[in-house]
Design a protein around this motif. Structure first.
Motif, short mmCIF file in Angstrom:
data_model
loop_
_atom_site.label_atom_id
_atom_site.label_comp_id
_atom_site.label_asym_id
_atom_site.label_seq_id
_atom_site.Cartn_x
_atom_site.Cartn_y
_atom_site.Cartn_z
N ILE A 35 -53.01 21.99 -21.72
CA ILE A 35 -51.82 23.19 -22.54
C ILE A 35 -52.38 24.32 -23.24
N ARG A 36 -53.45 24.10 -24.07
CA ARG A 36 -53.99 25.05 -24.85
C ARG A 36 -54.68 25.96 -24.02
N SER A 37 -55.31 25.78 -22.99
CA SER A 37 -55.91 26.60 -21.97
C SER A 37 -54.79 27.49 -21.27
N LEU A 38 -53.32 27.04 -21.38
CA LEU A 38 -52.25 27.58 -20.64
C LEU A 38 -51.61 28.70 -21.44
N GLY A 39 -52.13 28.52 -22.70
CA GLY A 39 -51.49 29.47 -23.66
C GLY A 39 -50.37 29.08 -24.63
N TYR A 40 -49.89 27.50 -24.42
CA TYR A 40 -49.15 27.12 -25.46
C TYR A 40 -49.46 27.08 -26.76
N LYS A 106 -34.67 25.86 -16.94
CA LYS A 106 -36.39 25.43 -17.64
C LYS A 106 -37.30 25.23 -16.63
N ARG A 107 -38.47 25.45 -16.71
CA ARG A 107 -39.57 24.85 -15.96
C ARG A 107 -39.60 23.31 -16.40
N LEU A 108 -39.51 22.35 -15.35
CA LEU A 108 -39.45 21.20 -15.80
C LEU A 108 -40.25 20.30 -14.92
N VAL A 131 -36.75 19.50 -3.28
CA VAL A 131 -35.92 20.79 -3.08
C VAL A 131 -36.38 21.75 -4.03
N GLY A 132 -37.06 21.54 -4.82
CA GLY A 132 -38.04 22.64 -5.55
C GLY A 132 -37.32 22.86 -7.08
N TYR A 133 -36.57 21.85 -7.62
CA TYR A 133 -36.04 22.05 -8.91
C TYR A 133 -37.07 21.67 -9.92
N LEU A 134 -37.93 20.69 -9.67
CA LEU A 134 -38.63 20.29 -10.60
C LEU A 134 -40.23 19.78 -10.03
N VAL A 135 -41.20 19.66 -10.97
CA VAL A 135 -42.43 19.09 -10.65
C VAL A 135 -42.43 17.73 -11.06
N GLU A 136 -42.80 16.77 -9.82
CA GLU A 136 -42.80 15.32 -10.20
C GLU A 136 -44.34 15.15 -10.96
N GLY A 137 -44.52 14.48 -12.15
CA GLY A 137 -45.81 14.25 -12.60
C GLY A 137 -45.81 12.81 -12.96
N SER A 138 -47.02 12.18 -13.56
CA SER A 138 -47.07 11.01 -14.01
C SER A 138 -47.71 10.69 -15.31
N ALA A 146 -48.59 19.71 -15.58
CA ALA A 146 -48.22 20.79 -16.53
C ALA A 146 -49.04 22.07 -15.98
N LYS A 147 -50.05 22.00 -15.58
CA LYS A 147 -50.75 23.23 -14.83
C LYS A 147 -50.02 23.68 -13.44
N LYS A 148 -49.53 22.59 -12.82
CA LYS A 148 -48.82 23.18 -11.55
C LYS A 148 -47.57 23.64 -12.00
N ALA A 149 -46.88 23.54 -12.86
CA ALA A 149 -45.48 23.87 -13.55
C ALA A 149 -45.84 25.44 -13.86
N GLU A 150 -47.00 25.95 -14.25
CA GLU A 150 -47.13 27.17 -14.66
C GLU A 150 -47.13 28.04 -13.37
N THR A 151 -47.37 27.68 -12.12
CA THR A 151 -47.23 28.64 -11.09
C THR A 151 -46.50 28.21 -10.03
#
Length: 178
Positions: A35-40, A106-108, A131-138, A146-151
Motif C-alpha cells: 500500500i505504501r508503493s501504491l501511494g496510500y 468505493k473501491r472494495l 458481476v464486477g462490484y468488488l475484488v475478492e481477496g483473502s 489491494a494491488k488489483k483494486a487499483e486498476t
C-alpha cells in the motif's frame, strides 16, 4: 502552504464476529509495503473486539509503516462517514459493510471469514465479485488484492441498488428480505 493529499484505506473486520486473521494481514509487512508503493498515506482499521491484538500488531508493524499513518478504532457511531473518507475499503464479507461501500461507490476488496460456520458470506462475495462490484481477496493474498483494486474496472452500484443487493442475497442465501 498547500495540504498534501491523502489516500486512505479503511479496513473493517466486522462488529459481530472477530476476524483476527484479517487484522493480522492488514498489519503485515507485505501488505504495508504494497500500500505504501501504491501511494496510500493513511490506514484506518476498525478492529472490533480485537483491541489488544491491534495494539500488539500495530506496535510490531510500526517499522514497516514508513510514511503511512496508522489509526484504529473498535466501533464507529457513524460508520458511513468512515466509508466516505476512504479511497479503498477492505472489508469482511458482512452484508452491511459491503452495502455501505457499494452505496458510496468505493473501491472494495472483500475478504471472507472462513472461520464462520454456515458461511453465506462466500456466496455473497463470489456473486458480487462475478458481476464486477468488488475484488475478492483473502488473508493470504491481501496485498495482491489491494494491488488489483487499483486498476480493477469496478462496476458502479446503482443508486437504488439496495433492492438488487437484497435480490442477490435472497438468491444466494435464501433470505426473503422484502
Amino acid at each position: 502552504m498547500t495540504d498534501t493529499p491523502t489516500k486512505t484505506i479503511l479496513v473493517t473486520t466486522g462488529a459481530t464476529s472477530p476476524f483476527p486473521s484479517l487484522l493480522s494481514a492488514a498489519l503485515s509487512a507485505p501488505f504495508l509495503a504494497t500500500i505504501r508503493s501504491l501511494g496510500y498515506t493513511d490506514l484506518r482499521i476498525q478492529y472490533g473486539d480485537c483491541q489488544k491484538l491491534f495494539q500488539t500488531l500495530s506496535a510490531a508493524a510500526f517499522p514497516s509503516c514508513g510514511s503511512i499513518t496508522l489509526t484504529g478504532f473498535s466501533f464507529a457511531d457513524d460508520f458511513r462517514t468512515e466509508v466516505t473518507h476512504a479511497d479503498l475499503v477492505i472489508s469482511h464479507a458482512g452484508s452491511g459493510s459491503i452495502l455501505d461501500a457499494l452505496r458510496f461507490q468505493k473501491r472494495l476488496v472483500v475478504v471472507v471469514n472462513g472461520a464462520l460456520m454456515d458461511n453465506h458470506q462466500k456466496e455473497l462475495a463470489e456473486e458480487l465479485g462475478s458481476v464486477g462490484y468488488l475484488v475478492e481477496g483473502s488473508v493470504e493474498n491481501l496485498h495482491e488484492a489491494a494491488k488489483k483494486a487499483e486498476t480493477f474496472e469496478f462496476k458502479h452500484f446503482p443508486a437504488g441498488g439496495s433492492g438488487k443487493f437484497c435480490d442477490i442475497l435472497d438468491e444466494e442465501v435464501g433470505l426473503n428480505l422484502d
